[in-house]
Write a protein that holds these residues in place. Structure first.
Motif, PDB file in Angstrom:
ATOM      1  N   ARG A 172       0.858  -1.177   0.000  1.00 49.23           N
ATOM      2  CA  ARG A 172       0.000   0.000   0.000  1.00 49.23           C
ATOM      3  C   ARG A 172       0.901   1.236   0.000  1.00 49.23           C
ATOM      4  O   ARG A 172       1.624   1.485   0.966  1.00 49.23           O
ATOM      5  CB  ARG A 172      -0.897  -0.050   1.234  1.00 49.23           C
ATOM      6  CG  ARG A 172      -1.956   1.009   1.408  1.00 49.23           C
ATOM      7  CD  ARG A 172      -3.052   1.050   0.396  1.00 49.23           C
ATOM      8  NE  ARG A 172      -3.789  -0.123   0.070  1.00 49.23           N
ATOM      9  CZ  ARG A 172      -5.001  -0.430   0.523  1.00 49.23           C
ATOM     10  NH1 ARG A 172      -5.587   0.321   1.440  1.00 49.23           N
ATOM     11  NH2 ARG A 172      -5.645  -1.465   0.068  1.00 49.23           N
ATOM     12  N   THR A 217      -4.852   9.228   0.280  1.00 48.04           N
ATOM     13  CA  THR A 217      -5.134   8.518  -0.970  1.00 48.04           C
ATOM     14  C   THR A 217      -3.939   7.643  -1.316  1.00 48.04           C
ATOM     15  O   THR A 217      -2.785   8.081  -1.220  1.00 48.04           O
ATOM     16  CB  THR A 217      -5.394   9.505  -2.125  1.00 48.04           C
ATOM     17  OG1 THR A 217      -6.440  10.402  -1.743  1.00 48.04           O
ATOM     18  CG2 THR A 217      -5.797   8.761  -3.385  1.00 48.04           C
ATOM     19  N   ASP A 241      -1.959   4.799  -4.082  1.00 44.55           N
ATOM     20  CA  ASP A 241      -1.722   4.779  -5.527  1.00 44.55           C
ATOM     21  C   ASP A 241      -2.692   3.872  -6.279  1.00 44.55           C
ATOM     22  O   ASP A 241      -2.833   3.978  -7.500  1.00 44.55           O
ATOM     23  CB  ASP A 241      -0.279   4.395  -5.850  1.00 44.55           C
ATOM     24  CG  ASP A 241       0.091   3.000  -5.387  1.00 44.55           C
ATOM     25  OD1 ASP A 241      -0.710   2.359  -4.675  1.00 44.55           O
ATOM     26  OD2 ASP A 241       1.189   2.540  -5.749  1.00 44.55           O
ATOM     27  N   ASP A 242      -3.402   2.988  -5.561  1.00 38.92           N
ATOM     28  CA  ASP A 242      -4.394   2.136  -6.223  1.00 38.92           C
ATOM     29  C   ASP A 242      -5.775   2.801  -6.253  1.00 38.92           C
ATOM     30  O   ASP A 242      -6.760   2.183  -6.661  1.00 38.92           O
ATOM     31  CB  ASP A 242      -4.477   0.773  -5.535  1.00 38.92           C
ATOM     32  CG  ASP A 242      -4.871   0.867  -4.061  1.00 38.92           C
ATOM     33  OD1 ASP A 242      -5.129   1.998  -3.581  1.00 38.92           O
ATOM     34  OD2 ASP A 242      -4.927  -0.183  -3.396  1.00 38.92           O
ATOM     35  N   GLY A 243      -5.850   4.054  -5.790  1.00 39.76           N
ATOM     36  CA  GLY A 243      -7.110   4.783  -5.806  1.00 39.76           C
ATOM     37  C   GLY A 243      -7.910   4.661  -4.522  1.00 39.76           C
ATOM     38  O   GLY A 243      -8.883   5.397  -4.320  1.00 39.76           O
ATOM     39  N   ASP A 244      -7.536   3.728  -3.665  1.00 39.33           N
ATOM     40  CA  ASP A 244      -8.235   3.570  -2.384  1.00 39.33           C
ATOM     41  C   ASP A 244      -7.885   4.744  -1.465  1.00 39.33           C
ATOM     42  O   ASP A 244      -6.921   5.476  -1.710  1.00 39.33           O
ATOM     43  CB  ASP A 244      -7.819   2.245  -1.741  1.00 39.33           C
ATOM     44  CG  ASP A 244      -8.849   1.748  -0.727  1.00 39.33           C
ATOM     45  OD1 ASP A 244      -9.847   2.465  -0.513  1.00 39.33           O
ATOM     46  OD2 ASP A 244      -8.645   0.666  -0.160  1.00 39.33           O
ATOM     47  N   SER A 245      -8.650   4.914  -0.404  1.00 37.17           N
ATOM     48  CA  SER A 245      -8.388   6.021   0.516  1.00 37.17           C
ATOM     49  C   SER A 245      -8.776   5.629   1.929  1.00 37.17           C
ATOM     50  O   SER A 245      -9.488   4.639   2.151  1.00 37.17           O
ATOM     51  CB  SER A 245      -9.160   7.273   0.086  1.00 37.17           C
ATOM     52  OG  SER A 245     -10.556   7.042   0.148  1.00 37.17           O
ATOM     53  N   ARG A 291      -0.115   8.104  -1.858  1.00 35.68           N
ATOM     54  CA  ARG A 291       0.039   9.020  -2.994  1.00 35.68           C
ATOM     55  C   ARG A 291      -0.137  10.474  -2.556  1.00 35.68           C
ATOM     56  O   ARG A 291       0.580  11.359  -3.004  1.00 35.68           O
ATOM     57  CB  ARG A 291      -0.989   8.670  -4.078  1.00 35.68           C
ATOM     58  CG  ARG A 291      -0.927   9.542  -5.324  1.00 35.68           C
ATOM     59  CD  ARG A 291       0.377   9.373  -6.083  1.00 35.68           C
ATOM     60  NE  ARG A 291       0.546   8.002  -6.540  1.00 35.68           N
ATOM     61  CZ  ARG A 291       1.737   7.447  -6.775  1.00 35.68           C
ATOM     62  NH1 ARG A 291       2.836   8.135  -6.569  1.00 35.68           N
ATOM     63  NH2 ARG A 291       1.834   6.196  -7.196  1.00 35.68           N
TER      64      ARG A 291
END
Length: 375
Positions: free
Chosen positions: A125, A140, A142-146, A128
């Motif tokens: 994980r 946030t 880098d895979d778009g999750d938060s 970003r």
């Protein structure tokens, strides 16, 4: 509403100690790390007495002691001749020694304890972006999750994303010389209960025992190869250690080349963003202080985050930054003395032999290297 009280970025010894300490205090904590699994090289190799005292409260020290090797002595030598002996055995602690153990094993013990307490490391994980407001921090990946956290702690190393996102400066520089590091198996004159810092006319070499019959060799070298060979390490020991043929290298287990940075973050806090471990301070490995200072950061920060306030978090930043500056002063001196120009080395060694006759000098070194000065 926040998803967790504290998000910890980085699952090295600092991040794992912080998470374990927070959970034992009833604070919800989540740990993320960009690596798919823990690094398996040995890197830091010593856990000092103060760290063992702190980790005892987390039920981690007994595991480390079982897996590690106790070295109650630290000596500075020129060949076989002792310049300054440092004896930890009479220090007022349950751990009167340096515990020699690979960082991989230290991390494994910490993660096992974290898992027992219901925590875990989420991998891989990569952070970003961070955005903080009055009630928390939005993170946030880098895979778009938060995720939303009350506080975020950067325990993500020298190139910390959290420190960069917080806009905190990292003041310092780099020593000119490169260093060779090697874990080897050997035979001959190599004690299993003593860490040796050789101050030879050819330069510095550290010879430190590890469990399993392995020895850690660290030495500054202008022409150090990216991965040291058996021949290269043998030459270091022949020219800077006990002498030619006195310690024989039979196997190279692992090795690398590195440069030493000496830097301290301008502050350990920017609002709800905090720093600990190598994200906050990096310095020479002389004296084995880096990982131990990070563990001290973690336990001190856990106390501040249990009932967080501006005063408590500012006090953490000021106290631990002050300790880091003291460690930089110590390790910087050891490194400068170690890498002194060759014509001055005989004078240096004579001065060290004189200093060794002063009990207060030896005791001060024992207290500082053991970390007990930070009680």
């Amino acid at each position: 509403m926040n998803d967790t009280d504290v998000l910890i970025v980085g699952a090295g010894p600092t991040g794992l100690t912080l998470a374990t300490s927070l959970i034992t205090r009833g604070v919800d904590a989540v740990v993320v790390d960009k690596l798919p699994s823990g690094a398996n090289t040995s890197r830091a190799a010593v856990v000092n007495a103060r760290s063992l005292e702190l980790l005892e409260e987390l039920d981690v020290s007994p595991r480390l002691v079982r897996a590690g090797l106790a070295a109650p002595r630290f000596t500075m030598r020129q060949g076989s001749r002792v310049l300054i002996p440092v004896d930890f055995s009479d220090l007022p602690t349950a751990y009167p020694y340096s515990l020699m153990i690979s960082q991989a094993d230290t991390e494994q013990a910490l993660e096992e304890r974290l898992n027992e307490l219901g925590g875990k490391v989420i991998r891989p994980r990569t952070v970003r972006h961070l955005s903080q407001d009055a009630t928390g921090v939005s993170v946030t990946f880098d895979d778009g999750d938060s995720i939303r956290a009350g506080y975020v702690v950067g325990a993500d190393g020298m190139h910390s994303t959290v420190r960069h996102e917080a806009g905190i400066g990292f003041t310092g520089g780099e020593f000119a010389e490169s260093f060779a590091l090697a874990d080897v198996r050997g035979a001959g004159d190599a004690p299993t209960d003593e860490v040796i810092l050789f101050y030879g006319n050819e330069g510095l070499t550290v010879l430190a025992p590890l469990p399993g019959g392995i020895y850690r060799i660290v030495a500054p070298a202008q022409q150090a190869p990216p991965v040291p060979t058996i021949e290269f390490v043998q030459n270091l020991l022949d020219s800077r250690g006990f002498g030619p043929g006195r310690t024989m290298v039979t196997e190279l287990v692992w090795g690398s080349r590195f440069r030493i940075q000496h830097r301290v973050a301008d502050t350990y806090r920017a609002g709800r963003l905090l720093l600990a471990g190598d994200a906050a301070h990096v310095h020479s490995p002389a004296g084995g202080q880096g990982m131990n200072l990070g563990i001290n950061d973690a336990v001190t920060l856990a106390e501040a985050l249990t009932k967080p306030s501006d005063a408590a978090l500012d006090a953490y930043s000021a106290t631990q930054r002050g300790r880091a500056q003291q460690v930089l002063k110590l390790t910087g001196r050891l490194t400068k003395v170690s890498t002194m120009p060759r014509p001055l080395r005989p004078v240096r060694n004579s001065a060290m032999r004189v200093a060794a006759h002063v009990p207060a000098v030896r005791r001060r070194l024992a207290w500082r290297l053991s970390g007990l000065v930070n009680r």
